[in-house]
Design a protein around this motif. Structure first.
Motif, PDB file in Angstrom:
ATOM      1  N   ILE A   1     -27.053  37.952  -0.653  1.00  0.00           N
ATOM      2  CA  ILE A   1     -27.930  36.900  -1.169  1.00  0.00           C
ATOM      3  C   ILE A   1     -27.146  35.606  -1.384  1.00  0.00           C
ATOM      4  O   ILE A   1     -27.610  34.512  -1.019  1.00  0.00           O
ATOM      5  CB  ILE A   1     -28.605  37.363  -2.474  1.00  0.00           C
ATOM      6  CG1 ILE A   1     -29.604  38.487  -2.183  1.00  0.00           C
ATOM      7  CG2 ILE A   1     -29.304  36.197  -3.175  1.00  0.00           C
ATOM      8  CD1 ILE A   1     -30.150  39.169  -3.419  1.00  0.00           C
ATOM      9  N   LEU A   2     -25.946  35.686  -1.956  1.00  0.00           N
ATOM     10  CA  LEU A   2     -25.129  34.485  -2.150  1.00  0.00           C
ATOM     11  C   LEU A   2     -24.735  33.864  -0.811  1.00  0.00           C
ATOM     12  O   LEU A   2     -24.725  32.636  -0.666  1.00  0.00           O
ATOM     13  CB  LEU A   2     -23.869  34.815  -2.953  1.00  0.00           C
ATOM     14  CG  LEU A   2     -24.050  35.318  -4.388  1.00  0.00           C
ATOM     15  CD1 LEU A   2     -22.694  35.415  -5.076  1.00  0.00           C
ATOM     16  CD2 LEU A   2     -24.972  34.421  -5.190  1.00  0.00           C
ATOM     17  N   HIS A   3     -24.409  34.717   0.141  1.00  0.00           N
ATOM     18  CA  HIS A   3     -24.061  34.211   1.471  1.00  0.00           C
ATOM     19  C   HIS A   3     -25.221  33.444   2.080  1.00  0.00           C
ATOM     20  O   HIS A   3     -25.027  32.397   2.717  1.00  0.00           O
ATOM     21  CB  HIS A   3     -23.666  35.386   2.373  1.00  0.00           C
ATOM     22  CG  HIS A   3     -23.477  35.007   3.810  1.00  0.00           C
ATOM     23  ND1 HIS A   3     -24.498  35.080   4.742  1.00  0.00           N
ATOM     24  CD2 HIS A   3     -22.398  34.523   4.477  1.00  0.00           C
ATOM     25  CE1 HIS A   3     -24.047  34.680   5.914  1.00  0.00           C
ATOM     26  NE2 HIS A   3     -22.778  34.339   5.786  1.00  0.00           N
ATOM     27  N   ASP A   4     -26.430  33.942   1.893  1.00  0.00           N
ATOM     28  CA  ASP A   4     -27.605  33.320   2.506  1.00  0.00           C
ATOM     29  C   ASP A   4     -28.060  32.065   1.767  1.00  0.00           C
ATOM     30  O   ASP A   4     -28.787  31.242   2.339  1.00  0.00           O
ATOM     31  CB  ASP A   4     -28.765  34.331   2.555  1.00  0.00           C
ATOM     32  CG  ASP A   4     -28.481  35.484   3.514  1.00  0.00           C
ATOM     33  OD1 ASP A   4     -27.569  35.351   4.346  1.00  0.00           O
ATOM     34  OD2 ASP A   4     -29.161  36.528   3.401  1.00  0.00           O
ATOM     35  N   GLU A   5     -27.680  31.920   0.497  1.00  0.00           N
ATOM     36  CA  GLU A   5     -28.071  30.746  -0.287  1.00  0.00           C
ATOM     37  C   GLU A   5     -26.835  30.237  -1.044  1.00  0.00           C
ATOM     38  O   GLU A   5     -26.651  30.535  -2.223  1.00  0.00           O
ATOM     39  CB  GLU A   5     -29.196  31.090  -1.266  1.00  0.00           C
ATOM     40  CG  GLU A   5     -29.815  29.853  -1.903  1.00  0.00           C
ATOM     41  CD  GLU A   5     -31.024  30.196  -2.766  1.00  0.00           C
ATOM     42  OE1 GLU A   5     -31.654  29.254  -3.285  1.00  0.00           O
ATOM     43  OE2 GLU A   5     -31.334  31.392  -2.943  1.00  0.00           O
ATOM     44  N   PRO A   6     -25.972  29.460  -0.393  1.00  0.00           N
ATOM     45  CA  PRO A   6     -24.656  29.126  -0.954  1.00  0.00           C
ATOM     46  C   PRO A   6     -24.647  28.010  -1.984  1.00  0.00           C
ATOM     47  O   PRO A   6     -23.592  27.736  -2.560  1.00  0.00           O
ATOM     48  CB  PRO A   6     -23.849  28.723   0.282  1.00  0.00           C
ATOM     49  CG  PRO A   6     -24.875  28.183   1.236  1.00  0.00           C
ATOM     50  CD  PRO A   6     -26.115  29.006   1.006  1.00  0.00           C
ATOM     51  N   THR A   7     -25.772  27.345  -2.230  1.00  0.00           N
ATOM     52  CA  THR A   7     -25.813  26.290  -3.248  1.00  0.00           C
ATOM     53  C   THR A   7     -27.054  26.471  -4.118  1.00  0.00           C
ATOM     54  O   THR A   7     -28.036  27.088  -3.700  1.00  0.00           O
ATOM     55  CB  THR A   7     -25.847  24.881  -2.629  1.00  0.00           C
ATOM     56  OG1 THR A   7     -27.035  24.734  -1.841  1.00  0.00           O
ATOM     57  CG2 THR A   7     -24.620  24.625  -1.774  1.00  0.00           C
ATOM     58  N   ARG A   8     -26.979  25.891  -5.319  1.00  0.00           N
ATOM     59  CA  ARG A   8     -28.121  25.909  -6.229  1.00  0.00           C
ATOM     60  C   ARG A   8     -28.219  24.557  -6.924  1.00  0.00           C
ATOM     61  O   ARG A   8     -27.216  23.966  -7.323  1.00  0.00           O
ATOM     62  CB  ARG A   8     -27.975  26.998  -7.297  1.00  0.00           C
ATOM     63  CG  ARG A   8     -28.002  28.402  -6.763  1.00  0.00           C
ATOM     64  CD  ARG A   8     -29.339  28.768  -6.178  1.00  0.00           C
ATOM     65  NE  ARG A   8     -30.368  28.914  -7.190  1.00  0.00           N
ATOM     66  CZ  ARG A   8     -31.653  29.091  -6.914  1.00  0.00           C
ATOM     67  NH1 ARG A   8     -32.068  29.106  -5.651  1.00  0.00           N
ATOM     68  NH2 ARG A   8     -32.531  29.228  -7.891  1.00  0.00           N
ATOM     69  N   GLU A   9     -29.465  24.087  -7.067  1.00  0.00           N
ATOM     70  CA  GLU A   9     -29.719  22.860  -7.816  1.00  0.00           C
ATOM     71  C   GLU A   9     -30.248  23.234  -9.200  1.00  0.00           C
ATOM     72  O   GLU A   9     -31.230  23.961  -9.324  1.00  0.00           O
ATOM     73  CB  GLU A   9     -30.729  21.980  -7.093  1.00  0.00           C
ATOM     74  CG  GLU A   9     -30.939  20.642  -7.792  1.00  0.00           C
ATOM     75  CD  GLU A   9     -32.031  19.816  -7.136  1.00  0.00           C
ATOM     76  OE1 GLU A   9     -31.689  18.847  -6.430  1.00  0.00           O
ATOM     77  OE2 GLU A   9     -33.225  20.158  -7.323  1.00  0.00           O
ATOM     78  N   LEU A  10     -29.591  22.736 -10.229  1.00  0.00           N
ATOM     79  CA  LEU A  10     -29.961  23.031 -11.607  1.00  0.00           C
ATOM     80  C   LEU A  10     -30.628  21.827 -12.243  1.00  0.00           C
ATOM     81  O   LEU A  10     -30.302  20.681 -11.926  1.00  0.00           O
ATOM     82  CB  LEU A  10     -28.717  23.385 -12.441  1.00  0.00           C
ATOM     83  CG  LEU A  10     -28.180  24.811 -12.374  1.00  0.00           C
ATOM     84  CD1 LEU A  10     -27.741  25.188 -10.963  1.00  0.00           C
ATOM     85  CD2 LEU A  10     -27.015  24.968 -13.348  1.00  0.00           C
ATOM     86  N   LYS A  11     -31.565  22.093 -13.159  1.00  0.00           N
ATOM     87  CA  LYS A  11     -32.154  21.054 -13.995  1.00  0.00           C
ATOM     88  C   LYS A  11     -31.532  21.130 -15.386  1.00  0.00           C
ATOM     89  O   LYS A  11     -31.576  22.175 -16.038  1.00  0.00           O
ATOM     90  CB  LYS A  11     -33.674  21.245 -14.123  1.00  0.00           C
ATOM     91  CG  LYS A  11     -34.486  20.720 -12.962  1.00  0.00           C
ATOM     92  CD  LYS A  11     -35.972  20.817 -13.284  1.00  0.00           C
ATOM     93  CE  LYS A  11     -36.819  20.209 -12.158  1.00  0.00           C
ATOM     94  NZ  LYS A  11     -38.266  20.307 -12.464  1.00  0.00           N
ATOM     95  N   LEU A  12     -30.963  20.014 -15.816  1.00  0.00           N
ATOM     96  CA  LEU A  12     -30.415  19.893 -17.162  1.00  0.00           C
ATOM     97  C   LEU A  12     -31.252  18.884 -17.934  1.00  0.00           C
ATOM     98  O   LEU A  12     -31.721  17.894 -17.366  1.00  0.00           O
ATOM     99  CB  LEU A  12     -28.959  19.425 -17.109  1.00  0.00           C
ATOM    100  CG  LEU A  12     -28.005  20.255 -16.248  1.00  0.00           C
ATOM    101  CD1 LEU A  12     -26.628  19.612 -16.229  1.00  0.00           C
ATOM    102  CD2 LEU A  12     -27.926  21.683 -16.753  1.00  0.00           C
ATOM    103  N   GLN A  13     -31.425  19.112 -19.231  1.00  0.00           N
ATOM    104  CA  GLN A  13     -32.246  18.216 -20.051  1.00  0.00           C
ATOM    105  C   GLN A  13     -31.584  17.962 -21.393  1.00  0.00           C
ATOM    106  O   GLN A  13     -30.786  18.770 -21.878  1.00  0.00           O
ATOM    107  CB  GLN A  13     -33.632  18.828 -20.304  1.00  0.00           C
ATOM    108  CG  GLN A  13     -34.506  18.968 -19.074  1.00  0.00           C
ATOM    109  CD  GLN A  13     -35.806  19.694 -19.382  1.00  0.00           C
ATOM    110  OE1 GLN A  13     -35.882  20.508 -20.299  1.00  0.00           O
ATOM    111  NE2 GLN A  13     -36.839  19.416 -18.598  1.00  0.00           N
TER     112      GLN A  13
END
Length: 726
Positions: A381-393
């Motif tokens: 799963i990490l290999h297939d989706e190597p980045t993540r966008e986070l929301k900070l508030q």
């Protein structure tokens, strides 16, 4: 490296309303309409989200579970605040965690029906491990029926909270609750390192070591003792809502239930006399920075606070007592800011990926049945989706700040945010607006363990934590209009006494990061931390070190050292420090070396080396050694109690070696030994020997170096100034 998106995180209320035309018109809001009512308004609502169909999938463990019924109701608890210009919604959901995609869709629906901008809605999870799954985690899937059932309920809760708006006032308070949370992640001895799911011996720290475990040295981080409250009342004093926040992972309860979070809310309502009212009072407790926190203190014999209801009652009583002290404001400013930040994931290399695919091939579509299968699937799963966008508030409510983080966050990270925030009181809510896994501080990755194993539950890049802290401080600056505070390290009488003796270097080892060991002596001789050191652990219990009311801090050495260059020490010099030994003296030839002066990496280790003896000599006593060629050892007389804080002053004056312990007038060591180090040796090693033999396993604090021999009187005065507990 994390990247920032400053352009996409904001939407105006007007654009949101244009998209919501005709939807729930009685609930819609615009800045113009809100501005007609002067002062603060607030509304709250709690809506039942207990599943209507069973069985349901429950996640929160490595493998999937199902529940056949609900033990008690679970809720979505919602609060809306409006200062006439800005309107925000905060919802706390009885759930272990919800993905950003799942929550974004809920926010869009709530925004359309209420007019509250999407980026002014905060939705977080309580992290109860006894609730239905809407997010696949480790070996668990999602419950598809409940995943469809939950969103409209949360939307309805936010809508009703907005409909309940009335003139209001707010106040805040913090209760000390450190007795009811502990660090659950402990450092293991170097000879007790464990194996990870990938077959490698990397686990130097992990959760739940067991009570008084002989394999464990001590906690890997500090606690956050704050039970923080935001109280919202009608202008006549009728309670509308209390939003609490505490850093404790979960208590443990049957499925399906809210864990201690629901009973806390009910108990608080009873204790503050808010059980009756219209609209009904809404108690809320959000999840603080609890990634490494738990109610069990593993340094003690096995115990319990009772079941989760009894624990909830204890916490509610603390909250109710603090509630009495709150001062209220009916003109509090409300502001909110959001930022999107992209991080890389720690993706598998080719060898790890091949390992994972070999394990997954015979599994087919079934769920994992053991840890290896769990982490094999996670690697792909990490290999297939190597980045993540986070929301900070970040939210401002009067003189209080709130941060929202979509991760499981260590208490140390929360303490950093509170110490550096421009607000005197800051509430940190984790698992908010997403569920992106643990973010250990970078130095914790070196120690391994479950919280670091690459998976969706702990997959972000090593430097994610400091980047998240920096972005949140930016947002707090934005909503407050003030700069972040500088790190403050209070100085009590002990520090003042040490300063008066004119050290040429003084490292308190109370640092926030591994960037450097700060020298406060004014010479700029900052030290360098090696991998294998963690920070901000509780230090010696003396009111004279940081001053009364402040927790003293120390670094924990778990394989690494702190190195520094102090030239021109000469033949007469002294080293002073506090130490705590966590390695048994009967387990290796030397229990551990505290300090070395000599050239690094030389097998003969010429130099001055101070530590605690082991099976070879001076077991459990102070030990001086001058290297393999001279091979002279000097031993103290007093046994050093295991896992206790002690003060030591080492003095080298030509051939003479003197060591004082715990302010005693009689020296532990007073003899002669040949000088084996080079005359120009400038390298100092704290927490280990110059050749990395028998490095320290435990804590060290307040290291001062002098270019002269301290007197016995000075050593005693310094110790006395610390005012340590008897």
């Amino acid at each position: 490296m994390a990247t920032k998106d400053y352009t996409c995180s904001r939407r105006t209320a007007m654009l949101t309303m244009m998209g919501a035309a005709g939807l729930a018109g009685s609930l819609a809001w615009s800045p113009q309409a809100g501005a007609e009512t002067k002062g603060l308004q607030a509304g709250a609502h709690a809506i039942d989200i207990t599943p209507q169909a069973f069985p349901v999938i429950v996640n929160g463990m490595f493998l999937e579970r199902t529940a056949e019924s609900a033990v008690e109701p679970i809720h979505a608890r919602c609060l809306v605040l409006d200062d006439g210009t800005t309107r925000v919604a905060i919802a706390v959901i009885d759930n272990i965690g919800m993905s950003r995609q799942f929550l974004d869709a809920i926010k869009e629906q709530a925004s359309q029906s209420t007019g509250i901008p999407v980026d002014h809605i905060l939705i977080s999870a309580t992290h109860s491990h006894s609730t239905p799954s809407v997010e696949p985690l480790l070996g668990s899937g999602r419950d598809e029926a409940y995943t469809q059932f939950l969103p409209p309920r949360i939307v309805k809760g936010i809508e009703q909270a907005a409909a309940n708006l009335e003139p209001a006032r707010v106040g805040w308070a913090v209760a000390e609750a450190g007795a009811y949370t502990s660090c659950r992640r402990w450092i293991f001895r170097s000879d007790r390192v464990r194996t990870d799911p990938f077959g490698d011996t990397t686990v130097r720290a992990n959760m739940h070591p067991g009570h008084l475990s002989p394999d464990a040295v001590g906690p890997s981080g500090p606690i956050d003792p704050d039970l923080t409250l935001l109280s919202v009342q009608a202008r006549d004093g009728r309670p509308i809502a209390v939003l609490a926040n505490f850093s404790m992972h979960y208590y443990g309860s049957p499925m399906v239930s809210p864990d201690y979070y629901g009973p806390f809310c009910a108990a608080l309502a009873r204790l503050i006399g808010a059980e009756q009212g219209a609209p009904p009072f809404v108690g809320m407790i959000s999840h603080g920075t609890s990634g490494d926190q738990y109610w069990v203190d593993y340094s003690k014999e096995k115990y319990s606070w009772g079941d989760y209801h009894e624990y909830a009652e204890i916490m509610a009583k603390l909250a109710a007592e603090a509630y009495k002290s709150i001062a209220y404001h009916d003109d509090a400013t409300v502001q909110m800011a959001e930022r999107k930040v992209t991080f890389g994931r720690r993706v598998p290399d080719e060898a790890r990926l091949a390992w994972a695919r070999d394990i997954l091939a015979p599994m087919g579509d079934r769920q994992p049945e053991n840890q290896q299968e769990v982490y094999a699937r996670e690697a792909v799963i990490l290999h297939d989706e190597p980045t993540r966008e986070l929301k900070l508030q970040a939210i401002r409510i009067g003189d209080m700040g709130i941060t929202a983080i979509p991760n499981e966050v260590y208490a140390f990270t929360g303490l950093k945010l509170k110490a550096l925030s421009p607000f005197d009181i800051t509430m940190n809510i984790e698992l908010a607006n997403g569920c992106e896994g643990y973010i250990p501080p970078p130095e914790q990755h070196v120690l391994g363990g479950y919280n670091t194993w690459p998976a969706r539950t702990a997959g972000l890049e090593v430097q994610a934590e400091p980047a998240i802290v920096d972005n949140l401080l930016d947002l707090l600056e934005e909503v407050s209009g003030r700069p972040r505070r500088a790190f403050s390290d209070p100085e009590g009488p002990y520090v003042q006494a040490v300063r008066a003796s004119m050290p040429v270097a003084y490292w308190r080892l109370s640092d926030f990061t591994a960037e450097r060991a700060l020298d406060i002596a004014g010479q700029g001789r900052n030290g360098v931390y090696e991998d294998g050191v963690v920070f901000y652990l509780p230090g010696p219990e003396g009111a004279g070190l940081r001053g009364a009311g402040h927790t003293n801090r120390a670094a924990h050495f778990a394989g690494g050292r702190m190195t520094a260059s102090v030239p021109d020490l000469g033949e007469a010099y002294s080293v002073e420090m506090w130490f705590w030994n966590g390695f048994p003296a009967d387990a290796r030839p030397v229990a551990g070396y505290l300090f070395s002066r000599g050239p690094g990496g030389v097998p003969a280790c010429p130099g001055d080396h101070l530590g605690i003896g082991g099976t070879h000599t001076a077991q459990s006593k102070l030990l001086f050694f001058n290297g393999n060629e001279r091979n002279e050892a000097l031993a103290g007389t007093a046994e050093i109690a295991f896992k206790t804080w002690n003060h030591v002053v080492f003095i080298r004056d030509g051939q003479r070696v003197v060591v004082y312990l715990n302010g005693r007038p009689t020296a532990e060591i007073a003899s002669t030994a040949e000088v084996s180090r080079p005359a120009d040796a400038a390298e100092l090693f704290i927490g280990g020997r110059s050749d990395n033999f028998a490095n320290w396993e435990g804590k060290i604090a307040e290291v001062a170096v002098y270019n002269r021999a301290l007197s016995a009187d000075e050593a005693q005065r310094h110790y006395t100034a610390a005012a340590v507990s008897a």
